[in-house]
Design a protein around this motif. Structure first.
Motif, PDB file in Angstrom:
ATOM      1  N   PHE A  64       0.783  -1.239   0.000  1.00  0.00           N
ATOM      2  CA  PHE A  64       0.000   0.000   0.000  1.00  0.00           C
ATOM      3  C   PHE A  64       0.818   1.294   0.000  1.00  0.00           C
ATOM      4  N   VAL A  65       2.018   1.272   0.532  1.00  0.00           N
ATOM      5  CA  VAL A  65       2.782   2.515   0.675  1.00  0.00           C
ATOM      6  C   VAL A  65       3.654   2.756  -0.546  1.00  0.00           C
ATOM      7  N   LYS A  66       3.502   3.916  -1.154  1.00  0.00           N
ATOM      8  CA  LYS A  66       4.296   4.321  -2.317  1.00  0.00           C
ATOM      9  C   LYS A  66       5.033   5.617  -1.991  1.00  0.00           C
ATOM     10  N   SER A  67       6.135   5.837  -2.686  1.00  0.00           N
ATOM     11  CA  SER A  67       6.916   7.050  -2.483  1.00  0.00           C
ATOM     12  C   SER A  67       6.061   8.288  -2.704  1.00  0.00           C
ATOM     13  N   GLY A  68       6.265   9.303  -1.850  1.00  0.00           N
ATOM     14  CA  GLY A  68       5.538  10.555  -1.966  1.00  0.00           C
ATOM     15  C   GLY A  68       4.215  10.590  -1.240  1.00  0.00           C
ATOM     16  N   MET A  69       3.845   9.495  -0.600  1.00  0.00           N
ATOM     17  CA  MET A  69       2.549   9.427   0.090  1.00  0.00           C
ATOM     18  C   MET A  69       2.574  10.123   1.448  1.00  0.00           C
ATOM     19  N   VAL A  70       1.380  10.557   1.889  1.00  0.00           N
ATOM     20  CA  VAL A  70       1.143  10.984   3.264  1.00  0.00           C
ATOM     21  C   VAL A  70       0.540   9.772   3.970  1.00  0.00           C
ATOM     22  N   VAL A  71       1.246   9.262   4.970  1.00  0.00           N
ATOM     23  CA  VAL A  71       0.876   7.996   5.604  1.00  0.00           C
ATOM     24  C   VAL A  71       0.600   8.197   7.089  1.00  0.00           C
ATOM     25  N   GLY A  72      -0.530   7.692   7.553  1.00  0.00           N
ATOM     26  CA  GLY A  72      -0.898   7.781   8.958  1.00  0.00           C
ATOM     27  C   GLY A  72      -0.512   6.531   9.715  1.00  0.00           C
ATOM     28  N   LEU A  95      11.928   3.456  -0.617  1.00  0.00           N
ATOM     29  CA  LEU A  95      10.814   4.396  -0.488  1.00  0.00           C
ATOM     30  C   LEU A  95      11.410   5.762  -0.173  1.00  0.00           C
ATOM     31  N   THR A  96      10.817   6.796  -0.745  1.00  0.00           N
ATOM     32  CA  THR A  96      11.314   8.156  -0.509  1.00  0.00           C
ATOM     33  C   THR A  96      10.148   9.119  -0.343  1.00  0.00           C
TER      34      THR A  96
END
Length: 297
Positions: A64-72, A95-96
């Motif tokens: 689910f997590v991709k670079s540039g994401m806002v993650v909670g 990941l960046t």
């Protein structure tokens, strides 16, 4: 008062006293599965559970997590493992540009230990993705319960975490197969205004009479239905009522709707989201379940 984390990828009217203590439905912060023979076997089972939970956390980040994401970042043992693994991927550079948002002191601490710069959730922040532990998930609907884990007086309630994860475009609940259930029992935490909590508790008691017991959560130790002399008071100034269902709940969503109509109820621990996934650790494998998808065999 009657009724109150190896996968495919490796609390002026007198309350009625309760005649018996509630069943101990509250799940501990650590992952637990049915007991095995002997201390050594129990330790081995616990180790296996941690491995399974790590695999579920790892898959959550990878899928689910991709670079540039806002993650909670939610809280709990599986979420802590996911934060650790996300930190590893950031250090490796796979990941960046992740913007990390935390929902609690616990998740902020995990982010710091993982070397991830993070900010506390502010209402109105839009997230691309969020993950958190679920104490239990309703099979089929993927409605989940959070907030059973013990907190201390003066700490923020689960309300912040709930608001954060519901603001995400996608949400993943991470848990074990033994917590993916039909007919959920046990505690539904309910935040109530402290000034008239006793009236609110009585109304909830009447609403679920025969199906649940309503107990005010103490700030430490154990206490009777009233929560003892030191009831838990959240940072927001609310009490927590544990509505402990002793019969299976047919529909978590209906319970949520009923609670939201009661005066004095601020929030509850049920999360219903149309963009949710369940990442289930189960006997050496991990399955990702989407809403309305087939159940785990």
């Amino acid at each position: 008062m009657e009724a109150m984390a190896r996968a495919s990828v490796a609390s002026s009217v007198q309350l009625r006293p309760c005649p018996r203590p509630p069943r101990n439905r509250c799940l501990p912060s650590s992952v637990r599965r049915p007991g095995r023979r002997g201390v050594a076997c129990s330790a081995s089972a616990a180790d296996a559970d941690v491995v399974d939970l790590f695999d579920a956390a790892k898959l959550t980040v990878d899928k689910f997590v991709k670079s540039g994401m806002v993650v909670g970042f939610g809280s709990g043992p599986a979420s802590a493992l996911a934060v650790q693994y996300l930190g590893t991927r950031l250090r490796r550079g796979s990941l960046t540009d992740i913007v990390a948002v935390t929902s609690s002191v616990l998740s902020a601490s995990e982010a710091d230990k993982a070397g991830i710069r993070a900010s506390s959730y502010q209402e109105g922040t839009q997230l691309d993705f969020a993950f958190t532990d679920a104490e239990v998930i309703e099979e089929g609907t993927l409605a989940a319960v959070i907030g059973r884990r013990k907190t201390e007086s003066g700490e923020p309630s689960f309300m912040v975490e709930k608001t954060m994860v519901k603001s995400a475009d996608k949400l993943a609940f991470i848990t074990g197969n033994d917590k993916y259930l039909t007919g959920i029992e046990g505690s539904i935490p309910v935040l109530v205004k402290s000034g008239n909590w006793i009236d609110t508790a009585e109304e909830i008691d009447d609403l679920f009479l025969g199906d649940a017991e309503v107990w005010r959560r103490p700030s430490f130790g154990t206490a009777g239905p009233l929560g003892g002399d030191h009831p838990l008071v959240t940072k927001e100034g609310h009490h927590v009522l544990d509505v402990i269902f002793t019969t299976p709940i047919p529909d978590l969503g209906q319970v949520a709707e009923k609670l939201e109509k009661i005066a004095g109820v601020v929030d509850h621990g049920i999360i219903c989201s149309k963009q949710s996934y369940a990442v289930i650790a189960s006997k050496g494998e991990v399955q990702v379940i989407e809403e309305k998808s087939s159940v785990i065999p």
